[in-house]
Design a protein around this motif. Structure first.
Motif, PDB file in Angstrom:
ATOM      1  N   TYR A 137       3.557   5.724  -2.931  1.00  0.00           N
ATOM      2  CA  TYR A 137       4.790   6.409  -3.321  1.00  0.00           C
ATOM      3  C   TYR A 137       4.856   6.571  -4.838  1.00  0.00           C
ATOM      4  O   TYR A 137       5.187   7.641  -5.344  1.00  0.00           O
ATOM      5  CB  TYR A 137       6.017   5.643  -2.823  1.00  0.00           C
ATOM      6  CG  TYR A 137       7.294   6.182  -3.421  1.00  0.00           C
ATOM      7  CD1 TYR A 137       7.942   7.268  -2.842  1.00  0.00           C
ATOM      8  CD2 TYR A 137       7.831   5.645  -4.595  1.00  0.00           C
ATOM      9  CE1 TYR A 137       9.095   7.788  -3.410  1.00  0.00           C
ATOM     10  CE2 TYR A 137       8.972   6.159  -5.168  1.00  0.00           C
ATOM     11  CZ  TYR A 137       9.605   7.238  -4.567  1.00  0.00           C
ATOM     12  OH  TYR A 137      10.732   7.750  -5.138  1.00  0.00           O
ATOM     13  N   ARG A 138       4.561   5.490  -5.567  1.00  0.00           N
ATOM     14  CA  ARG A 138       4.614   5.569  -7.029  1.00  0.00           C
ATOM     15  C   ARG A 138       3.658   6.630  -7.555  1.00  0.00           C
ATOM     16  O   ARG A 138       3.989   7.380  -8.479  1.00  0.00           O
ATOM     17  CB  ARG A 138       4.261   4.201  -7.632  1.00  0.00           C
ATOM     18  CG  ARG A 138       5.244   3.093  -7.283  1.00  0.00           C
ATOM     19  CD  ARG A 138       4.867   1.781  -7.970  1.00  0.00           C
ATOM     20  NE  ARG A 138       5.498   0.651  -7.299  1.00  0.00           N
ATOM     21  CZ  ARG A 138       4.839  -0.288  -6.627  1.00  0.00           C
ATOM     22  NH1 ARG A 138       3.517  -0.248  -6.549  1.00  0.00           N
ATOM     23  NH2 ARG A 138       5.497  -1.258  -6.043  1.00  0.00           N
ATOM     24  N   ALA A 139       2.465   6.701  -6.945  1.00  0.00           N
ATOM     25  CA  ALA A 139       1.481   7.708  -7.366  1.00  0.00           C
ATOM     26  C   ALA A 139       1.988   9.112  -7.071  1.00  0.00           C
ATOM     27  O   ALA A 139       1.820  10.028  -7.880  1.00  0.00           O
ATOM     28  CB  ALA A 139       0.153   7.461  -6.663  1.00  0.00           C
ATOM     29  N   ALA A 140       2.641   9.295  -5.923  1.00  0.00           N
ATOM     30  CA  ALA A 140       3.167  10.614  -5.558  1.00  0.00           C
ATOM     31  C   ALA A 140       4.300  11.032  -6.478  1.00  0.00           C
ATOM     32  O   ALA A 140       4.421  12.203  -6.855  1.00  0.00           O
ATOM     33  CB  ALA A 140       3.647  10.598  -4.104  1.00  0.00           C
ATOM     34  N   PHE A 141       5.139  10.075  -6.871  1.00  0.00           N
ATOM     35  CA  PHE A 141       6.240  10.384  -7.783  1.00  0.00           C
ATOM     36  C   PHE A 141       5.701  10.839  -9.138  1.00  0.00           C
ATOM     37  O   PHE A 141       6.168  11.834  -9.699  1.00  0.00           O
ATOM     38  CB  PHE A 141       7.137   9.154  -7.956  1.00  0.00           C
ATOM     39  CG  PHE A 141       8.283   9.374  -8.909  1.00  0.00           C
ATOM     40  CD1 PHE A 141       9.452   9.974  -8.474  1.00  0.00           C
ATOM     41  CD2 PHE A 141       8.188   8.987 -10.242  1.00  0.00           C
ATOM     42  CE1 PHE A 141      10.510  10.194  -9.352  1.00  0.00           C
ATOM     43  CE2 PHE A 141       9.232   9.200 -11.121  1.00  0.00           C
ATOM     44  CZ  PHE A 141      10.392   9.803 -10.672  1.00  0.00           C
ATOM     45  N   LEU A 142       4.708  10.128  -9.655  1.00  0.00           N
ATOM     46  CA  LEU A 142       4.111  10.518 -10.932  1.00  0.00           C
ATOM     47  C   LEU A 142       3.414  11.865 -10.822  1.00  0.00           C
ATOM     48  O   LEU A 142       3.503  12.699 -11.731  1.00  0.00           O
ATOM     49  CB  LEU A 142       3.111   9.451 -11.379  1.00  0.00           C
ATOM     50  CG  LEU A 142       3.703   8.113 -11.840  1.00  0.00           C
ATOM     51  CD1 LEU A 142       2.603   7.114 -12.113  1.00  0.00           C
ATOM     52  CD2 LEU A 142       4.589   8.298 -13.067  1.00  0.00           C
ATOM     53  N   LYS A 153       0.826  -1.202   0.000  1.00  0.00           N
ATOM     54  CA  LYS A 153       0.000   0.000   0.000  1.00  0.00           C
ATOM     55  C   LYS A 153       0.863   1.256   0.000  1.00  0.00           C
ATOM     56  O   LYS A 153       0.609   2.212  -0.752  1.00  0.00           O
ATOM     57  CB  LYS A 153      -0.919  -0.006   1.220  1.00  0.00           C
ATOM     58  CG  LYS A 153      -1.860   1.193   1.287  1.00  0.00           C
ATOM     59  CD  LYS A 153      -2.772   1.091   2.502  1.00  0.00           C
ATOM     60  CE  LYS A 153      -3.717   2.293   2.573  1.00  0.00           C
ATOM     61  NZ  LYS A 153      -4.621   2.212   3.748  1.00  0.00           N
ATOM     62  N   ILE A 154       1.897   1.256   0.818  1.00  0.00           N
ATOM     63  CA  ILE A 154       2.795   2.411   0.878  1.00  0.00           C
ATOM     64  C   ILE A 154       3.577   2.541  -0.430  1.00  0.00           C
ATOM     65  O   ILE A 154       3.766   3.643  -0.952  1.00  0.00           O
ATOM     66  CB  ILE A 154       3.753   2.283   2.081  1.00  0.00           C
ATOM     67  CG1 ILE A 154       2.975   2.455   3.384  1.00  0.00           C
ATOM     68  CG2 ILE A 154       4.879   3.308   1.986  1.00  0.00           C
ATOM     69  CD1 ILE A 154       3.810   2.269   4.631  1.00  0.00           C
ATOM     70  N   ALA A 155       4.028   1.426  -0.979  1.00  0.00           N
ATOM     71  CA  ALA A 155       4.769   1.467  -2.246  1.00  0.00           C
ATOM     72  C   ALA A 155       3.904   2.015  -3.371  1.00  0.00           C
ATOM     73  O   ALA A 155       4.365   2.809  -4.195  1.00  0.00           O
ATOM     74  CB  ALA A 155       5.275   0.072  -2.596  1.00  0.00           C
TER      75      ALA A 155
END
Length: 211
Positions: free
Chosen positions: A165-170, A160-162
């Protein structure tokens, strides 16, 4: 033409292999070479927590090496607002201002870019990232260290955290791109594991940043 290169040399630019900082140095040096070969004036502004000593090489392409030497990475945080405000305060030569950074500034990045736009610079954004920043796998408990402050934190990375994170990076890249489009600015994204020549000779030319 006056070409201003604001290059992030803060601690976060040391991430990656090769590092984001090395990629930024090579792109900035190549751009300086092209500009100096056309007898344009180049102003290089390294920044981290604030603006560092600028470099203005003589108008000869062989002097582009001065740019590379001036852009060694430094520890510390990123303050893009202080850097842009400082540059506008001391520079009297309006022209193109290209910011080369990961734009991971604790105080945000928009206020600094607004300073450049309102001072009537032609602003460009080159977002630099490392390949491993785009994806963090779920791998249990790990110890994270902030590349700029040195602070450490133990975190349990679940799926869930990973995913978050991917969504925040994009979203970070998309917000930079949206800002550029809404103000009709040049924007590009370069990864540190990609050839810097491709960015300089193809991406920037296609985006009409280079003639």
């Amino acid at each position: 033409l006056n070409l201003h290169l604001l290059v992030d040399v803060s601690g976060s630019m040391q991430a990656g292999d090769p590092s984001k900082g090395e990629y930024a140095r090579r792109v900035a040096t190549a751009l300086a070479y092209v500009a100096l070969a056309h007898l344009d004036r180049v102003h290089v502004w390294p920044f981290g927590a604030g603006l560092q000593r600028p470099v203005t090489p003589p108008r000869h392409k062989a002097q582009a090496v001065q740019v590379y030497r001036a852009l060694a990475s430094q520890p510390g945080e990123t303050d893009l607002f202080a850097a842009c405000k400082g540059m506008v305060g001391v520079s009297r030569a309006r022209g193109i201002a290209l910011v080369i950074s990961d734009f991971l500034a604790p105080g945000g990045w928009q206020a600094g870019l607004d300073v450049l736009r309102h001072a009537r610079y032609e602003v460009g954004l080159l977002q630099v990232s490392a390949p491993e920043e785009a994806d963090v796998p779920a791998r249990g408990e790990i110890l994270l260290r902030d590349g700029e402050t040195g602070r450490r934190m133990r975190v349990r990375v679940t799926e869930k955290i990973a995913t978050a994170y991917r969504a925040a990076f994009l979203a970070h890249g998309e917000s930079l791109q949206h800002y550029a489009r809404s103000h009709n600015l040049f924007w590009a994204h370069g990864r540190s594991d990609q050839p810097f020549e491709e960015m300089v000779l193809h991406t920037m030319r296609a985006g009409r940043f280079l003639a």
